[in-house]
Design an enzyme around this catalytic site. Structure first.
Site, PDB file in Angstrom:
ATOM      1  N   GLU A  23      58.702 -30.060 -35.335  1.00  0.00           N
ATOM      2  CA  GLU A  23      59.550 -28.867 -34.337  1.00  0.00           C
ATOM      3  C   GLU A  23      58.426 -27.932 -33.264  1.00  0.00           C
ATOM      4  O   GLU A  23      57.347 -28.536 -33.037  1.00  0.00           O
ATOM      5  CB  GLU A  23      60.373 -27.875 -35.508  1.00  0.00           C
ATOM      6  CG  GLU A  23      60.614 -28.430 -36.859  1.00  0.00           C
ATOM      7  CD  GLU A  23      60.417 -27.451 -37.368  1.00  0.00           C
ATOM      8  OE1 GLU A  23      60.656 -26.697 -37.510  1.00  0.00           O
ATOM      9  OE2 GLU A  23      60.145 -28.434 -39.003  1.00  0.00           O
TER      10      GLU A  23
ATOM     11  N   LYS B  58      56.198 -25.090 -31.614  1.00  0.00           N
ATOM     12  CA  LYS B  58      56.320 -23.134 -32.381  1.00  0.00           C
ATOM     13  C   LYS B  58      56.451 -22.579 -30.551  1.00  0.00           C
ATOM     14  O   LYS B  58      55.584 -22.202 -30.271  1.00  0.00           O
ATOM     15  CB  LYS B  58      54.267 -23.743 -32.295  1.00  0.00           C
ATOM     16  CG  LYS B  58      53.560 -22.599 -33.148  1.00  0.00           C
ATOM     17  CD  LYS B  58      52.558 -23.567 -33.553  1.00  0.00           C
ATOM     18  CE  LYS B  58      51.293 -22.138 -34.155  1.00  0.00           C
ATOM     19  NZ  LYS B  58      51.520 -21.341 -33.313  1.00  0.00           N
TER      20      LYS B  58
ATOM     21  N   ASP C  15      56.150 -18.997 -29.660  1.00  0.00           N
ATOM     22  CA  ASP C  15      54.917 -17.765 -29.528  1.00  0.00           C
ATOM     23  C   ASP C  15      55.978 -16.927 -29.134  1.00  0.00           C
ATOM     24  O   ASP C  15      56.057 -15.975 -28.259  1.00  0.00           O
ATOM     25  CB  ASP C  15      55.100 -17.914 -28.860  1.00  0.00           C
ATOM     26  CG  ASP C  15      53.372 -17.250 -27.889  1.00  0.00           C
ATOM     27  OD1 ASP C  15      52.876 -17.034 -29.315  1.00  0.00           O
ATOM     28  OD2 ASP C  15      52.895 -16.824 -27.212  1.00  0.00           O
TER      29      ASP C  15
ATOM     30  N   TYR D 166      63.453 -21.782 -39.270  1.00  0.00           N
ATOM     31  CA  TYR D 166      63.062 -22.902 -39.575  1.00  0.00           C
ATOM     32  C   TYR D 166      62.968 -23.529 -41.168  1.00  0.00           C
ATOM     33  O   TYR D 166      61.936 -24.083 -40.968  1.00  0.00           O
ATOM     34  CB  TYR D 166      61.262 -22.985 -38.775  1.00  0.00           C
ATOM     35  CG  TYR D 166      60.296 -22.497 -39.124  1.00  0.00           C
ATOM     36  CD1 TYR D 166      59.976 -21.504 -37.789  1.00  0.00           C
ATOM     37  CD2 TYR D 166      59.443 -22.285 -40.486  1.00  0.00           C
ATOM     38  CE1 TYR D 166      59.002 -20.454 -38.213  1.00  0.00           C
ATOM     39  CE2 TYR D 166      58.909 -20.916 -40.393  1.00  0.00           C
ATOM     40  CZ  TYR D 166      58.364 -20.392 -39.141  1.00  0.00           C
ATOM     41  OH  TYR D 166      57.747 -19.596 -38.818  1.00  0.00           O
TER      42      TYR D 166
ATOM     43  N   LYS E  21      48.108 -27.552 -30.982  1.00  0.00           N
ATOM     44  CA  LYS E  21      48.376 -26.722 -29.914  1.00  0.00           C
ATOM     45  C   LYS E  21      47.549 -26.631 -29.088  1.00  0.00           C
ATOM     46  O   LYS E  21      46.960 -27.593 -28.774  1.00  0.00           O
ATOM     47  CB  LYS E  21      46.147 -24.811 -30.096  1.00  0.00           C
ATOM     48  CG  LYS E  21      46.959 -24.298 -31.739  1.00  0.00           C
ATOM     49  CD  LYS E  21      48.169 -23.292 -31.711  1.00  0.00           C
ATOM     50  CE  LYS E  21      48.357 -22.463 -32.548  1.00  0.00           C
ATOM     51  NZ  LYS E  21      46.996 -21.267 -32.721  1.00  0.00           N
TER      52      LYS E  21
ATOM     53  N   CYS F 235      20.096   1.044 -26.339  1.00  0.00           N
ATOM     54  CA  CYS F 235      22.264   1.162 -26.879  1.00  0.00           C
ATOM     55  C   CYS F 235      22.773   1.887 -25.970  1.00  0.00           C
ATOM     56  O   CYS F 235      22.477   2.891 -25.504  1.00  0.00           O
ATOM     57  CB  CYS F 235      21.384   1.640 -28.027  1.00  0.00           C
ATOM     58  SG  CYS F 235      23.745   2.011 -29.404  1.00  0.00           S
TER      59      CYS F 235
ATOM     60  N   CYS G 178      24.099   4.765 -28.394  1.00  0.00           N
ATOM     61  CA  CYS G 178      22.802   6.011 -28.988  1.00  0.00           C
ATOM     62  C   CYS G 178      21.906   6.023 -28.456  1.00  0.00           C
ATOM     63  O   CYS G 178      20.671   6.845 -29.110  1.00  0.00           O
ATOM     64  CB  CYS G 178      22.543   5.772 -30.349  1.00  0.00           C
ATOM     65  SG  CYS G 178      21.769   4.512 -30.442  1.00  0.00           S
TER      66      CYS G 178
ATOM     67  N   CYS H  89      21.438  -3.217 -32.138  1.00  0.00           N
ATOM     68  CA  CYS H  89      20.610  -1.764 -31.892  1.00  0.00           C
ATOM     69  C   CYS H  89      21.226  -1.535 -33.698  1.00  0.00           C
ATOM     70  O   CYS H  89      21.504  -1.539 -35.058  1.00  0.00           O
ATOM     71  CB  CYS H  89      21.939  -0.781 -31.410  1.00  0.00           C
ATOM     72  SG  CYS H  89      21.417   1.038 -32.407  1.00  0.00           S
TER      73      CYS H  89
ATOM     74  N   CYS I 236      23.928   5.230 -35.622  1.00  0.00           N
ATOM     75  CA  CYS I 236      24.379   4.707 -34.545  1.00  0.00           C
ATOM     76  C   CYS I 236      25.844   5.431 -34.405  1.00  0.00           C
ATOM     77  O   CYS I 236      26.698   4.761 -34.756  1.00  0.00           O
ATOM     78  CB  CYS I 236      24.464   3.604 -33.585  1.00  0.00           C
ATOM     79  SG  CYS I 236      25.275   3.311 -32.282  1.00  0.00           S
TER      80      CYS I 236
HETATM   81 ZN   LIG Z   1      23.040   2.905 -30.978  1.00  0.00          ZN
END
Ligand SMILES: [Zn+2]
Length: 668
Positions: free
Chosen positions: A113, A115, A117, A222, A310, A404, A407, A422, A427
């Protein structure tokens, strides 16, 4: 018009409109002009308004929407909605075929069948009347979107036999409706939908059903969850039955006798893909025989008797405008490519994954480069390479920062890992991501607490650790942007409800390294409560099935931390459940039931309880359910209209019970 006459006319109009609907939306063969349909609909609506007591639950007037909901209720599916395993190439399909033949022999046929979307939905009928429709959700629990589904005209509000069944289908937005909708949105200066799937999902999650009604959604159904209980023996017969009942099924389906035939068919369908009036993202291949399906059974995640092929990734070229850095829950810094918008695999893409710094270096990706973007189905798009010969000299090499971005603490690279991290436990980005993870669907599953609200709560300093969520008050929440009284009530209710969650959700939500939702469940089942888990040694953890070295170490380290123990006692005080409350596997020796230790096959239709409930009840008494009858079977429980399994049990001289016997034993 007197009441009697009104009643007759309403019934007549309902019948006419149902017929028009079916011809137009299910058969694609309209018999009257739209104006005629609209006129009859107006007549019906006005008669029903005059005589509200004559409006029936399956009246076609509900197709126009009107109900406005506060929120979507949660619905538990009668049988879980599993997702399918994937195949990405020919070899994957050949492997699938080999596994199937090893299990059930060479006499196999496949039902193939398209598929679609769209959005997987489940539709419940009681005595032939559509009573409830739900999204797939996490597969076990979805959202009740009945009122919106009623606006899809190819969903029959009443089917041609008084059956009580749950059917599954894919709701979708046809390509022409999608294009028209987006055009309108652009005119109204609204953000266009990225693809038809998002548009369909967004439409079905509208609280105002009138909006959903205008979106021209459609559906292909289906499967029937209880196929074998209604005497159907193959998937293809099931699809024919769905047609008979008045559902809309996809007609591109074919039977294939060999996997080579399947592969050939996929090649044909690939070339036809663009001609369909709806998006497809692959092909579904199912073992046709339900007996063989039962024999093959399931893995933890998906059925062994089906696979989704797929379509391969599509590639396009566009310009890299910028590289954005984000900090994840575990402190990993992830670079994301910001692109000039480009269409690929049916969606508009503006961001793509760059994975990590090494990849940027290895592929020599520079700012303002022309890059190749790759995307397949619902997989996140990624930058696959650079067109170096198209460089103009304006491109700039990208330098990862030392600090980072959130932070400003120094980033480190842990030995053996490619990612920069980090490692500042304070943070804010990590804390925020951790909160988002905690409330997410497979964790504590708190509705109404998405990324947007969490970010606000965090910014306003109302929440800085997960325990703060359980201290939120109405006064605090009402101050947030876009929060009405109703949403606040709903939010507080779902936060409250999440306290009752079984332990595995909390364990997963806490974000212990290497502990995914499946491992969390295994641990919760094995240790029953958090106190026992906390005390578990590495050796004890390793004794648990599927818990490996890395996981065991991570759990031990996690519960050694003082701040974690503090957090857990806070959560406990706030009333968060810390015990496993799901179904427990019962060891045969702990049960004195007749079912204990026996291999049991359930077949035919049960009348007093659902098959799933019966299965759970028997398992709770230490019985083991099997899909097919063999010499190893100890007992066959045969409901109404039991077929080949009953015959086989008789041949093999296996003990046979009816439903009444089973109920008696369950009551003991
Ligand atoms: Zn951070």
């Amino acid at each position: 018009m007197d009441k009697e006459a009104a009643k007759r006319r309403i019934e007549e109009l309902q019948q006419i409109l149902n017929q028009y609907n079916y011809e137009y939306h299910t058969l694609d063969r309209p018999s009257v002009p739209d104006a005629e349909y609209d006129a009859r609909m107006r007549e019906l609506i006005s008669l029903e308004e005059e005589h509200p007591d004559l409006k029936s639950a399956d009246s076609p007037s509900q197709r126009v929407g009107g109900a406005v909901l506060d929120a979507f209720q949660k619905v538990r599916h009668g049988t879980p909605m599993l997702s399918l395993g994937n195949a990405f190439n020919e070899q994957d399909l050949l492997d699938f075929d080999r596994r199937v033949r090893q299990a059930v022999g060479d006499d196999v046929a496949y039902n193939v069948e398209l598929k679609i979307d769209g959005l997987a939905v489940s539709l419940r009928y009681e005595n032939g009347i559509f009573v409830r429709g739900a999204t797939r959700g996490d597969g076990t629990t979805g959202e009740d979107i009945t009122e919106n589904l009623k606006t899809i005209r190819s969903i029959p509000l009443k089917i041609n036999r008084p059956l009580s069944i749950e059917v599954r289908g894919e709701a979708f937005m046809p390509k022409p409706s999608f294009e028209a909708l987006n055009e309108k949105r652009v005119q109204n200066e609204e953000e266009p939908f990225a693809n038809p799937r998002n548009a369909a999902a967004g439409s079905l999650r509208q609280l105002d059903t009138k909006i959903a009604a205008k979106r021209n959604l459609d559906i292909f159904v289906y499967s029937i969850a209880e196929l074998d209980e209604i005497g159907v023996e193959t998937q293809s017969e099931g699809l024919d039955l769905l047609d008979e009942l008045g559902f809309k099924t996809n007609k591109e389906r074919r039977m294939c006798q060999t996997i080579e035939e399947v592969i050939e068919l996929i090649d044909t369908l690939k070339t036809k893909r663009a001609d369909f009036s709806y998006e497809i993202d692959g092909i579904v291949i199912k073992v046709d025989s339900l007996n063989q399906q039962e024999e093959l059974g399931f893995t933890a995640k998906s059925p062994r008797w089906a696979v989704a092929y797929k379509f391969p990734a599509e590639e396009v070229v566009t310009k890299l405008i910028d590289i954005e850095l984000s900090v994840g829950r575990t402190g990993v810094i992830t670079p994301t490519a910001i692109l000039e918008p480009v269409k690929v695999a049916g969606t508009t893409v503006q961001r793509a994954s760059l994975h990590n710094e090494d990849l940027i270096k290895e592929k020599d990706i520079r700012l303002f480069d022309q890059v190749i973007v790759k995307k397949a189905g619902d997989i996140i798009p990624e930058v696959a390479g650079v067109l170096i010969d198209q460089r103009t000299g304006e491109e700039k090499p990208f330098q990862m920062p030392d600090e980072c971005p959130e932070c400003e603490s120094e980033l480190v690279r842990i030995e053996g890992e490619v990612a920069l991290r980090c490692i500042n436990p304070e943070c804010p980005a990590q804390i925020r991501e951790g909160l988002i993870h905690f409330v997410s669907r497979n964790a504590m599953n708190i509705d109404g607490l998405g990324e947007r609200v969490i970010t606000q709560l965090f910014k306003e300093q109302l929440v800085s650790r997960v325990s703060d969520l359980y201290r939120l008050t109405q006064e605090q929440l009402i101050q947030l942007e876009r929060m009405g009284e109703k949403s606040v009530d709903n939010l507080l209710r779902s936060i409250g409800q999440s306290k009752e969650n079984s332990l595995e959700r909390l364990l997963f939500g806490l974000g212990i390294r290497f502990i995914g939702s499946k491992a969390a469940k295994t641990l919760a089942m094995h240790f029953d409560n958090i106190d026992q888990l906390k005390q578990a040694t590495k050796e004890q953890l390793l004794e648990v099935d599927e818990i490996g070295e890395k996981m065991a170490d991570a759990v031990v380290t996690y519960f050694e931390k003082e701040e974690i123990l503090d957090l857990l006692s806070e959560l406990k005080e706030l009333g968060v459940n810390m015990t496993y409350t799901g179904p427990k596997p019962v060891k045969a020796e702990d049960s004195d039931s007749y079912f204990a230790g026996k291999t049991i096959v359930l077949t035919g239709k049960l009348t007093q309880m659902s098959r799933n409930d019966a299965k759970e009840a028997i398992e709770a008494l230490g019985g083991k359910l099997a899909g097919s009858v063999s010499k190893k079977t100890d007992l066959v429980i045969a409901g109404e209209a039991a077929g080949s399994k009953l015959t086989k049990a008789e041949e093999l001289n296996i003990e046979i019970w009816d439903e009444a016997n089973m109920l008696e034993e369950l009551k003991k």
